[in-house]
Design an enzyme around this catalytic site. Structure first.
Site, mmCIF file in Angstrom:
data_model
loop_
_atom_site.group_PDB
_atom_site.id
_atom_site.type_symbol
_atom_site.label_atom_id
_atom_site.label_comp_id
_atom_site.label_asym_id
_atom_site.label_seq_id
_atom_site.Cartn_x
_atom_site.Cartn_y
_atom_site.Cartn_z
ATOM 1 N N GLU A 120 -60.221 3.371 28.541
ATOM 2 C CA GLU A 120 -61.087 3.028 27.472
ATOM 3 C C GLU A 120 -63.025 3.154 27.805
ATOM 4 O OE1 GLU A 120 -60.675 -1.044 26.684
ATOM 5 O OE2 GLU A 120 -63.141 -1.257 25.929
ATOM 6 N N ASP B 35 -63.682 -12.621 22.182
ATOM 7 C CA ASP B 35 -64.993 -13.668 23.303
ATOM 8 C C ASP B 35 -65.870 -14.893 22.767
ATOM 9 O OD1 ASP B 35 -62.969 -12.406 24.838
ATOM 10 O OD2 ASP B 35 -64.487 -11.455 26.054
ATOM 11 N N HIS B 36 -66.207 -14.425 22.044
ATOM 12 C CA HIS B 36 -68.107 -15.217 21.577
ATOM 13 C C HIS B 36 -67.056 -15.812 20.719
ATOM 14 C CE1 HIS B 36 -70.520 -12.490 23.524
ATOM 15 N NE2 HIS B 36 -70.561 -11.831 23.311
ATOM 16 N N GLU C 203 -58.581 -8.232 28.488
ATOM 17 C CA GLU C 203 -59.072 -8.199 29.682
ATOM 18 C C GLU C 203 -58.663 -8.791 31.093
ATOM 19 O OE1 GLU C 203 -62.868 -7.421 28.350
ATOM 20 O OE2 GLU C 203 -62.228 -6.209 27.306
ATOM 21 N N ASN D 11 -63.080 -8.456 19.980
ATOM 22 C CA ASN D 11 -62.868 -9.385 20.836
ATOM 23 C C ASN D 11 -63.240 -10.259 19.976
ATOM 24 O OD1 ASN D 11 -64.166 -9.841 22.946
ATOM 25 N ND2 ASN D 11 -63.663 -8.744 24.121
ATOM 26 N N THR E 64 -72.568 -9.685 30.713
ATOM 27 C CA THR E 64 -70.624 -9.070 30.214
ATOM 28 C C THR E 64 -71.043 -8.517 31.271
ATOM 29 O OG1 THR E 64 -69.950 -8.060 27.976
ATOM 30 C CG2 THR E 64 -72.983 -7.809 28.497
ATOM 31 N N THR E 65 -69.941 -7.609 31.569
ATOM 32 C CA THR E 65 -69.085 -6.745 32.104
ATOM 33 C C THR E 65 -70.127 -5.200 31.754
ATOM 34 O OG1 THR E 65 -67.152 -7.114 30.369
ATOM 35 C CG2 THR E 65 -67.562 -5.066 32.292
ATOM 36 N N ARG F 25 -65.651 -18.679 31.240
ATOM 37 C CA ARG F 25 -67.081 -19.419 30.128
ATOM 38 C C ARG F 25 -66.816 -19.177 29.349
ATOM 39 N NH1 ARG F 25 -70.902 -13.870 31.825
ATOM 40 N NH2 ARG F 25 -70.091 -14.715 33.827
ATOM 41 N N ARG G 208 -62.132 -14.933 32.201
ATOM 42 C CA ARG G 208 -62.914 -14.719 33.151
ATOM 43 C C ARG G 208 -62.420 -14.943 34.287
ATOM 44 N NH1 ARG G 208 -67.385 -11.401 32.361
ATOM 45 N NH2 ARG G 208 -67.783 -11.207 33.950
ATOM 46 N N HIS H 45 -67.883 -1.017 24.470
ATOM 47 C CA HIS H 45 -68.543 -2.152 25.061
ATOM 48 C C HIS H 45 -69.531 -1.088 24.456
ATOM 49 C CE1 HIS H 45 -71.018 -4.415 27.538
ATOM 50 N NE2 HIS H 45 -69.788 -4.829 27.738
ATOM 51 N N GLY H 46 -70.867 -2.208 24.097
ATOM 52 C CA GLY H 46 -71.701 -2.203 22.965
ATOM 53 C C GLY H 46 -72.303 -1.120 21.632
ATOM 54 N N HIS I 258 -61.252 -11.889 27.115
ATOM 55 C CA HIS I 258 -61.135 -11.528 29.146
ATOM 56 C C HIS I 258 -61.360 -13.044 28.947
ATOM 57 C CE1 HIS I 258 -64.305 -9.564 31.766
ATOM 58 N NE2 HIS I 258 -62.939 -10.236 32.216
#
Ligand code: PXP
Length: 247
Positions: free
Chosen positions: A151, A9-10, A70, A7, A100-101, A49, A45, A191-192, A43
């Site tokens: 997922e 996104d960051h 996503e 992912n 975050t989600t 963002r 959004r 996630h995480g 993702h």
């Protein structure tokens, strides 16, 4: 072998901090693929963002592995997804205020809407994955909605403190993945997830792919910082030499 979806996104989060051009997530996707990523996840959004519409459209052209988009089920986002035709669409809940989600998608509470969006996406060739908490009610609803994959949200496991709580959260993930397989669903997780907590998750039944973002991008900053500083020192030094200012 369990696959790794990265992912990015960051990377876009850092770019948006200055609303400029760098770092470009398109470039990051290529680097991740060259290093062995099995897929690229972004993702889009509603509040844009991090990932922008331009990123999704360019990634559709450049990603050589698989593009996993996503997305929430808002009409505007669904329309973009239908046009872009990602290889996979992962439906997630979205709240504007969240960092975050935060939790899984409540499929059980909106089976009809999720089934409708799932069908539309499948019609344009996307596999559909539903991001859900590892609880029986949501697994059953995901099967009812006609998803290809679930997922499982690993965030509670990642946040768990102490052996008993960690084991409890792992147990839920193990049981839910068995249940998903029995219902004909394929299984991903995300996630995480970090370099330190990933190991026990490989025992989830039928697990096909991890989706990991934050930990990998954080690590990239740390392993890349020395080279980045050295390159800037060199650029300054070379400019000094060029202008005859070398001491
Ligand atoms: N999977 C889903 C559905 C997500 O929403 C996210 C966060 O965007 C991830 C995986 C990646 O989570 P993390 O950045 O914590 O690795």
């Amino acid at each position: 072998m369990i696959k790794l979806g990265v992912n990015i996104d960051h990377v876009a989060t850092i770019r948006q901090a200055r609303r400029g051009r760098e770092p470009d997530p398109i470039w990051a996707a290529g680097l991740a693929e060259m290093a062995g990523a099995d897929g690229i996840t972004v993702h889009l959004r509603e509040d844009r963002r991090h990932i922008q519409d331009r990123d999704v459209r360019l990634l559709r052209e450049t990603v050589r592995t698989r593009l996993n988009l996503e997305m929430c089920v808002a009409r505007e986002i669904v329309a973009i997804a239908l046009e872009v035709r990602p290889d996979m669409a992962t439906l997630v809940p979205e709240r504007r205020q969240e960092v975050t989600t935060e939790g899984g998608l409540d499929v059980a509470g909106q089976v009809k809407r999720i089934r409708d969006v799932t069908r539309q996406l499948q019609k344009v060739g996307a596999q559909v994955s539903l991001f859900i908490d590892p609880v029986p009610e949501q697994v059953k609803a995901a099967a009812e909605a006609g998803a290809d994959f679930v997922e499982f949200h690993t965030g509670r496991y990642a946040d768990a403190q102490g052996e008993a709580e960690i084991e409890h959260e792992l147990g839920k993930l193990y049981e839910s993945s068995e249940m998903a397989l029995d219902l004909g669903l394929r299984v991903n997780a995300g996630h995480g997830i970090t370099y330190w907590n990933v190991a026990p998750l490989v025992r989830m039944a039928g697990l096909e792919e991890f989706n990991i973002g934050h930990s990998i991008i954080s690590r990239a900053v740390m392993v890349g910082l020395s080279a980045a500083v050295a390159e800037m020192k060199k650029a300054i030094r070379e400019a000094e030499l060029h202008h005859g200012l070398a001491g």
